[in-house]
Scaffold this motif. Structure first.
Motif, short mmCIF file in Angstrom:
data_model
loop_
_atom_site.label_atom_id
_atom_site.label_comp_id
_atom_site.label_asym_id
_atom_site.label_seq_id
_atom_site.Cartn_x
_atom_site.Cartn_y
_atom_site.Cartn_z
N LYS A 1 54.01 38.56 43.58
CA LYS A 1 52.88 38.48 44.51
C LYS A 1 51.91 39.64 44.29
N GLU A 2 52.47 40.86 44.10
CA GLU A 2 51.62 42.02 43.86
C GLU A 2 50.83 41.87 42.56
N ALA A 3 51.51 41.30 41.54
CA ALA A 3 50.82 41.09 40.27
C ALA A 3 49.66 40.11 40.45
N GLY A 4 49.91 39.05 41.23
CA GLY A 4 48.84 38.08 41.49
C GLY A 4 47.70 38.70 42.28
N ARG A 5 48.05 39.56 43.27
CA ARG A 5 47.01 40.20 44.08
C ARG A 5 46.15 41.12 43.23
N TRP A 6 46.81 41.91 42.38
CA TRP A 6 46.03 42.83 41.52
C TRP A 6 45.24 42.07 40.46
N GLN A 7 45.77 40.96 40.00
CA GLN A 7 45.01 40.16 39.03
C GLN A 7 43.77 39.55 39.68
N GLY A 8 43.92 39.16 40.97
CA GLY A 8 42.76 38.66 41.71
C GLY A 8 41.68 39.73 41.86
N LYS A 9 42.14 40.96 42.17
CA LYS A 9 41.19 42.06 42.27
C LYS A 9 40.48 42.29 40.93
N ALA A 10 41.27 42.26 39.85
CA ALA A 10 40.69 42.47 38.52
C ALA A 10 39.63 41.42 38.21
N SER A 11 39.91 40.16 38.59
CA SER A 11 38.92 39.10 38.36
C SER A 11 37.66 39.33 39.18
N SER A 12 37.86 39.77 40.44
CA SER A 12 36.71 40.06 41.29
C SER A 12 35.88 41.20 40.72
N TYR A 13 36.58 42.25 40.23
CA TYR A 13 35.87 43.38 39.64
C TYR A 13 35.14 42.95 38.37
N ALA A 14 35.76 42.06 37.60
CA ALA A 14 35.11 41.60 36.37
C ALA A 14 33.84 40.82 36.67
N LYS A 15 33.88 40.02 37.74
CA LYS A 15 32.68 39.28 38.15
C LYS A 15 31.57 40.22 38.59
N ALA A 16 31.95 41.21 39.41
CA ALA A 16 30.97 42.20 39.86
C ALA A 16 30.43 43.01 38.69
N GLU A 17 31.31 43.28 37.72
CA GLU A 17 30.90 44.03 36.52
C GLU A 17 29.84 43.25 35.74
N ALA A 18 30.06 41.95 35.60
CA ALA A 18 29.09 41.12 34.88
C ALA A 18 27.76 41.07 35.62
N ASP A 19 27.83 40.99 36.95
CA ASP A 19 26.60 40.97 37.75
C ASP A 19 25.83 42.29 37.60
N LEU A 20 26.57 43.41 37.63
CA LEU A 20 25.92 44.72 37.46
C LEU A 20 25.33 44.87 36.06
N GLN A 21 26.02 44.32 35.07
CA GLN A 21 25.51 44.39 33.69
C GLN A 21 24.17 43.67 33.59
N SER A 22 24.08 42.52 34.27
CA SER A 22 22.81 41.78 34.28
C SER A 22 21.72 42.56 34.99
N LYS A 23 22.06 43.15 36.14
CA LYS A 23 21.08 43.93 36.88
C LYS A 23 20.65 45.17 36.11
N LEU A 24 21.60 45.78 35.39
CA LEU A 24 21.26 46.96 34.58
C LEU A 24 20.26 46.60 33.49
N ALA A 25 20.48 45.46 32.85
CA ALA A 25 19.57 45.04 31.79
C ALA A 25 18.16 44.84 32.35
N LYS A 26 18.08 44.21 33.54
CA LYS A 26 16.77 43.99 34.16
C LYS A 26 16.12 45.32 34.55
N ALA A 27 16.93 46.25 35.10
CA ALA A 27 16.39 47.55 35.51
C ALA A 27 15.89 48.34 34.31
N GLU A 28 16.65 48.29 33.20
CA GLU A 28 16.23 48.99 31.98
C GLU A 28 14.92 48.42 31.46
#
Length: 352
Positions: free
Chosen positions: A73-100
């Motif tokens: 269960k803990e592995a699944g919970r942390w994997q869910g967090k990792a997926s959420s962070y990866a999605k946010a990371e991709a969104d920030l990467q897009s915003k960074l490109a626009k800001a640059e």
């Protein structure tokens, strides 16, 4: 948000993702280990001949399976967090490109603006030189205007300040001017009508009621416009007035002023029209001027006027104050005058 802020957020989010993936991996490993231990304990229990040993091994297997389930269960919970962070990371990467890209575009606009300002400054300097040469030539053949000797009355200075967006320190400038006048030699011979948050109604009321000898404006302007405030309490977009309308308002009096001082950006383009139509003397800024530079120039200019100096000397004194303070805008204040007057001999304040 700036590109540097997005980079910091992206770095933080990437670290969170990596840490979450590491945690998920650790719990998956723990789950595997516990399931392996459970299988061994169960196998040992099945082989045990003693019922006590069999029960003990089965309980051990149960505990290991429970631990394996918890780790899963803990592995699944942390994997869910990792997926959420990866999605946010991709969104920030897009915003960074626009800001640059936005910052790169802004830098290019600044570069082009600096080039345009340099060209305008050069043109203003050339125009000022040609104007002075023309004025000098005209004065050879033309008698100077017989300006009235200052009466034994106070020099009336109407000070209008407008910064509807709250981005200029016009109140600070007005305070510095008042302090400079109050500490001058002939302070008793100057009267200030100070109007912060000035509207067009303040302009007309000040011209007709106060009948100023000097009209001073500080705020936003450009080659052919001036920005006043509106009658609202919150920050707002200013009221745009054309240079022609401003000149018409200033000269709508039986006692026109002797000097108009526009302590605002790019206002030097308006001063030739003012000396032709409104007042014999006018001062404006040849380009964009920093708030602090404008304050220093104005305070020293009025200090010199109140000390009995001529308009020309007061203007030079204001420029010198900028140079002594190590400021870069000393060449921006520009003095213009009609062909039949001389700023070097025109004194606005005389003591008894």
């Amino acid at each position: 948000m700036s590109a540097s802020q997005y980079r910091r957020q992206l770095e933080s989010k990437r670290k969170q993702r990596v840490d979450a993936e590491k945690k998920a991996g650790e719990y998956r490993t723990k789950e595997t280990d516990k399931r392996t231990a459970a299988a061994k304990a169960r196998a040992a229990g099945e082989k045990a001949k003693s019922s006590t040993t069999r029960s003990s091994k089965l309980r051990e297997a149960g505990r290991a399976e429970d631990a394996a389930a918890t780790a899963g269960k803990e592995a699944g919970r942390w994997q869910g967090k990792a997926s959420s962070y990866a999605k946010a990371e991709a969104d920030l990467q897009s915003k960074l490109a626009k800001a640059e890209q936005s910052e790169a575009d802004a830098a290019e606009r600044r570069r082009q603006r600096d080039q345009q300002q340099a060209a305008r400054r050069s043109a203003a300097e050339t125009s000022a030189l040609e104007r002075r040469m023309s004025q000098t030539e005209a004065m050879v053949d033309t008698a100077l205007r017989d300006l009235p000797t200052p009466k034994q009355e106070k020099l009336r200075v109407l000070i209008l300040g407008a910064a509807s967006g709250g981005d200029l320190r016009v109140g600070r400038e007005q305070k510095r001017i008042r302090a400079a006048v109050e500490s001058a030699l002939h302070r008793d011979y100057i009267e200030l009508d100070v109007r912060p948050a000035a509207t067009t109604a303040d302009l007309l009321d000040g011209i007709t009621k106060f009948r100023p000898h000097v009209v001073h404006f500080s705020g936003h302007s450009d080659d052919d416009l001036i920005e006043f405030e509106d009658e609202v309490d919150e920050h707002h977009e200013g009221v745009i007035v054309t240079a022609r309308a401003f000149a018409a308002a200033v000269k709508a009096t039986d006692d026109p002023p002797l000097l108009v001082l526009l302590n605002s950006c790019n206002s030097a383009a308006q001063i030739d029209g003012l000396v032709e139509q409104v007042a014999p003397f006018a001062i404006g800024m040849a380009d964009e001027i920093d708030d602090g530079d404008a304050i220093v120039y104005a305070a020293q200019f009025y200090s010199a006027i109140a000390n009995g100096q001529s308009i020309k000397s007061a203007h030079l004194s204001g420029q010198a104050a900028l140079q002594l303070a190590g400021l870069s805008g000393s060449e921006l204040p520009t003095l213009a005058w009609a062909h039949d007057v001389d700023p070097a001999i025109t004194v606005l304040v005389r003591g008894v």
